[in-house]
Design a protein around this motif. Structure first.
Motif, PDB file in Angstrom:
ATOM      1  N   MET A 127       0.919  -1.162  -0.002  1.00  0.00           N
ATOM      2  CA  MET A 127       0.080   0.523   0.345  1.00  0.00           C
ATOM      3  C   MET A 127       0.596   1.172   0.142  1.00  0.00           C
ATOM      4  O   MET A 127       0.300   1.852  -0.343  1.00  0.00           O
ATOM      5  CB  MET A 127      -0.734  -0.035   1.273  1.00  0.00           C
ATOM      6  N   THR A 130       2.551   1.664  -3.553  1.00  0.00           N
ATOM      7  CA  THR A 130       1.353   2.169  -4.763  1.00  0.00           C
ATOM      8  C   THR A 130       1.217   3.560  -4.441  1.00  0.00           C
ATOM      9  O   THR A 130      -0.415   3.982  -4.357  1.00  0.00           O
ATOM     10  CB  THR A 130       0.229   0.557  -4.804  1.00  0.00           C
ATOM     11  N   GLU A 131       1.256   3.688  -3.303  1.00  0.00           N
ATOM     12  CA  GLU A 131       0.772   5.384  -2.630  1.00  0.00           C
ATOM     13  C   GLU A 131      -0.436   4.941  -2.144  1.00  0.00           C
ATOM     14  O   GLU A 131      -1.000   6.713  -2.282  1.00  0.00           O
ATOM     15  CB  GLU A 131       1.006   6.380  -3.931  1.00  0.00           C
ATOM     16  N   GLN A 132      -1.374   3.876  -1.514  1.00  0.00           N
ATOM     17  CA  GLN A 132      -2.059   4.170  -0.850  1.00  0.00           C
ATOM     18  C   GLN A 132      -2.540   4.716   0.483  1.00  0.00           C
ATOM     19  O   GLN A 132      -3.128   5.358   0.727  1.00  0.00           O
ATOM     20  CB  GLN A 132      -2.241   2.552  -1.412  1.00  0.00           C
ATOM     21  N   ASP A 134      -0.790   7.010   1.029  1.00  0.00           N
ATOM     22  CA  ASP A 134      -0.666   8.685   1.142  1.00  0.00           C
ATOM     23  C   ASP A 134      -2.008   8.844   0.916  1.00  0.00           C
ATOM     24  O   ASP A 134      -2.338  10.422   1.153  1.00  0.00           O
ATOM     25  CB  ASP A 134       0.773   8.965  -0.040  1.00  0.00           C
ATOM     26  N   ALA A 135      -3.050   7.956   0.105  1.00  0.00           N
ATOM     27  CA  ALA A 135      -4.088   8.568  -0.462  1.00  0.00           C
ATOM     28  C   ALA A 135      -5.104   8.907   0.438  1.00  0.00           C
ATOM     29  O   ALA A 135      -5.947   9.424   0.838  1.00  0.00           O
ATOM     30  CB  ALA A 135      -4.912   7.052  -1.544  1.00  0.00           C
ATOM     31  N   LEU A 136      -4.883   7.477   1.928  1.00  0.00           N
ATOM     32  CA  LEU A 136      -5.879   7.542   2.934  1.00  0.00           C
ATOM     33  C   LEU A 136      -4.947   8.699   3.863  1.00  0.00           C
ATOM     34  O   LEU A 136      -5.973   9.707   3.972  1.00  0.00           O
ATOM     35  CB  LEU A 136      -5.451   6.614   4.024  1.00  0.00           C
TER      36      LEU A 136
ATOM     37  N   LEU B  55       2.687  15.961   2.029  1.00  0.00           N
ATOM     38  CA  LEU B  55       2.971  14.989   1.884  1.00  0.00           C
ATOM     39  C   LEU B  55       4.647  14.272   1.974  1.00  0.00           C
ATOM     40  O   LEU B  55       4.948  13.523   2.788  1.00  0.00           O
ATOM     41  CB  LEU B  55       2.637  14.089   0.845  1.00  0.00           C
ATOM     42  N   PHE B  89      -3.188  10.599  -7.740  1.00  0.00           N
ATOM     43  CA  PHE B  89      -2.265   9.456  -7.408  1.00  0.00           C
ATOM     44  C   PHE B  89      -0.987   9.840  -8.862  1.00  0.00           C
ATOM     45  O   PHE B  89      -2.709   9.159 -10.249  1.00  0.00           O
ATOM     46  CB  PHE B  89      -2.267   8.898  -6.612  1.00  0.00           C
ATOM     47  N   ASN B  91       0.031   6.546  -9.990  1.00  0.00           N
ATOM     48  CA  ASN B  91      -0.639   4.869 -10.014  1.00  0.00           C
ATOM     49  C   ASN B  91      -1.491   5.207  -9.650  1.00  0.00           C
ATOM     50  O   ASN B  91      -2.099   3.568  -8.915  1.00  0.00           O
ATOM     51  CB  ASN B  91       0.724   4.835  -9.459  1.00  0.00           C
ATOM     52  N   ALA B  93      -3.258   4.768  -6.795  1.00  0.00           N
ATOM     53  CA  ALA B  93      -3.756   5.278  -5.335  1.00  0.00           C
ATOM     54  C   ALA B  93      -4.895   4.253  -5.046  1.00  0.00           C
ATOM     55  O   ALA B  93      -5.862   4.988  -3.715  1.00  0.00           O
ATOM     56  CB  ALA B  93      -3.131   5.911  -4.857  1.00  0.00           C
ATOM     57  N   PHE B  95      -8.097   1.846  -3.599  1.00  0.00           N
ATOM     58  CA  PHE B  95      -8.174   1.070  -2.451  1.00  0.00           C
ATOM     59  C   PHE B  95      -8.111  -0.375  -2.982  1.00  0.00           C
ATOM     60  O   PHE B  95      -9.522  -0.559  -3.015  1.00  0.00           O
ATOM     61  CB  PHE B  95      -8.886   1.550  -0.911  1.00  0.00           C
ATOM     62  N   PHE B 106     -14.832   7.495   0.072  1.00  0.00           N
ATOM     63  CA  PHE B 106     -13.866   7.634   1.484  1.00  0.00           C
ATOM     64  C   PHE B 106     -13.617   7.768   1.449  1.00  0.00           C
ATOM     65  O   PHE B 106     -14.201   9.302   2.830  1.00  0.00           O
ATOM     66  CB  PHE B 106     -12.941   6.288   0.721  1.00  0.00           C
ATOM     67  N   ARG B 155     -13.054  10.675  -7.114  1.00  0.00           N
ATOM     68  CA  ARG B 155     -12.239  10.397  -5.912  1.00  0.00           C
ATOM     69  C   ARG B 155     -12.077  11.663  -5.492  1.00  0.00           C
ATOM     70  O   ARG B 155     -12.404  12.128  -4.588  1.00  0.00           O
ATOM     71  CB  ARG B 155     -11.142   9.041  -5.435  1.00  0.00           C
TER      72      ARG B 155
END
Lengths: 262, 253
Positions: A127, A130-132, A134-136, B55, B89, B91, B93, B95, B106, B155
């Protein structure tokens, strides 16, 4: 200061700084997890899901491992007793006591550290790369609250439950070995005369401590992953080594505290 | 029309190890403008975008969003500011353990204060707007690259953020899908007033269609900051990058 002196100090200082950062990151993760639990920031649905993944799926693993461990332990100890005084009366009570206090939680902890610790590090590490994660963060979801807290609670509860199950499995397999190979009466074996409340408390404290530390260490390894799929591989390896090491160190510390304070 | 500066960077630098990825960056992102961050790959555009989003933390200088230095504010203030952001993002990103609908919902669920039926209505509406009305219950692994980008875009924009950051929206997509994605970026930008959008890409042809202003990052520094008309008087490298790419495109078409 010339360049070679600077390089010398850098060569010594860099690993020290790296280790200090790694420990700081891990303890920070643990403290933030505790704070989130104290503030009741808990996603209970995810806790139940993780409990299933950590607990139910570990049952066959624990059954086989602790089943064989029970048989091997009883066989080896009985062979030793046979050479000294062939009286097996206390074999069962001593075996049950050491299983409750020591082996059931610790072997369960080590099994969970390898199976679950590697899974947590790989999942969260993937996660991260794959930047998930960061997405959170960008969605205002704290990765500690969302990813670590449910796993920490699930793992604490499940390591405790699995340790109780491990005592039962190892005791039954040990009893069958004692009866089959050494003709020890099952009722004689199944005696709790050497086990007291302190043994149960120490065993439970160990299980809870392992259950808390495994997802913290593995989750932190995942959150600090960098460098693509190779980084995920390294994070997984680091998680397995660190969680196993943590189980052994915690075992030593809690055992020592147990003997001092009880 | 561009308004007040929403994000202001002053002397921003970021390094990994000893290597400075970006340095001495002075930049403003204004309300209502669609800013293109251009430049060759590997010269620090995405790192700068991460700095704009908070970030990553700068090793020197400061990033101010609505006057607040991102490095100085507490987590609650940062959470408050993040409500104003949308981020696509590179790629995707998405979930991977959530359906498309849950992915898009979300940010709304995290923000709180919106009832579930309203969330469901807004998610369906946004996905239909992006041509994904049939994909609500599908999972990211079942989608093509272009569809994932559109879900990511849904999103990023579902909360109607005031600042939207797009990290290379056409990366890995075929030319037709890329054009569609850039048109959607423009549509999303104009769908509400005073949105500040920043698009990172080296796809100049498509950027030219949508952007109001360009900032070119070269070797980690700002080489150009202005509209297309100002490129002629800028460093020759800017024209070479900008028109060279345009020239290729013209020749091809």
């Amino acid at each position: 200061m010339n360049a070679s002196t600077t390089n010398f100090f850098e060569a010594i200082g860099a690993p020290v700084v790296d280790i200090a950062r790694a420990w700081g990151s891990m303890f920070g993760c643990g403290l933030r997890t505790l704070r989130a639990i104290a503030m009741a920031r808990i996603a209970w649905r995810e806790v139940i899901h993780q409990s299933y993944l950590i607990g139910n799926r570990s049952v066959p693993f624990i059954t086989v491992t602790l089943g064989f461990l029970g048989m091997i332990s009883v066989y080896q100890v009985a062979m030793q007793i046979k050479q000294i005084i062939p009286d097996f009366t206390m074999l069962g009570p001593a075996f049950i006591q050491i299983m409750i206090r020591e082996f059931a939680p610790t072997i369960t902890g080590l099994m969970i550290a390898t199976r679950v610790g590697s899974g947590i590090a790989a999942e969260i590490g993937s996660m991260t790369v794959t930047e998930q994660v960061d997405a959170l963060r960008m969605c205002n979801a704290d990765p500690i609250v969302y990813l670590i807290v449910p796993r920490a609670i699930a793992c604490m509860v499940m390591v405790l439950m699995l340790s109780i199950y491990a005592v039962l499995v190892s005791t039954i397999s040990g009893m069958l070995m004692a009866n089959g190979a050494f003709d020890i009466n099952m009722r004689t074996f199944l005696s709790l005369q050497l086990t007291n409340g302190d043994d149960i408390v120490i065993g439970a404290v160990k299980a809870l401590a392992y259950g808390f530390s495994i997802p913290i260490i593995a989750g932190n390894a995942g959150l600090t992953t960098s460098g693509g799929s190779e980084g995920v591989g390294w994070a997984t390896t680091r998680a397995v080594v660190s969680t196993s090491f943590a189980v052994v160190v915690l075992d030593f510390l809690i055992s020592a505290a147990g003997y001092i304070f009880t | 029309m561009s308004g007040d500066a929403v994000i202001v960077c002053k002397g921003v630098g970021k390094r990994y190890g000893r290597k400075w990825i970006v340095r001495d960056i002075d930049l403003e992102v204004r309300a209502g403008e669609l800013l293109g961050l251009i430049g060759p790959g590997g010269h620090g555009k995405s790192v700068l975008l991460r700095l704009l989003a908070g970030l990553a933390t700068p090793d020197e200088g400061e990033v101010r969003v609505r006057g607040k230095n991102l490095a100085d504010i507490d987590p609650f203030e940062l959470a408050e500011l993040r409500r104003e952001y949308g981020y696509l993002f590179q790629n995707y990103a998405l979930f991977d353990f959530m359906s498309v609908a849950d992915n898009v919902a979300f940010p709304l669920r995290q923000a709180g204060g919106v009832e579930e039926p309203e969330i469901a209505r807004r998610v369906k509406e946004r996905l239909e707007q992006l041509g994904l009305g049939e994909a609500l219950d599908r999972f990211p692994s079942e989608l093509s690259g272009g569809m994932k980008k559109r879900v990511g875009m849904a999103r990023a924009t579902i909360g109607e953020p005031a600042i939207v950051l797009y990290d290379d929206p056409s990366a890995g997509l075929d030319p037709v899908t890329s054009s569609k994605i850039f048109r959607l970026v423009r549509t999303m930008h104009h769908s509400q007033d005073d949105v500040a959008s920043v698009v990172v890409s080296h796809d100049i042809d498509r950027m030219k269609v949508i952007c109001d202003r360009y900032v070119m990052i070269f070797e980690g520094k700002v080489l150009f900051d202005g509209p297309e008309e100002a490129i002629e008087g800028a460093d020759p490298m800017v024209g070479k990058f900008f028109f060279g790419s345009l020239g290729q495109s013209s020749g091809a078409s």
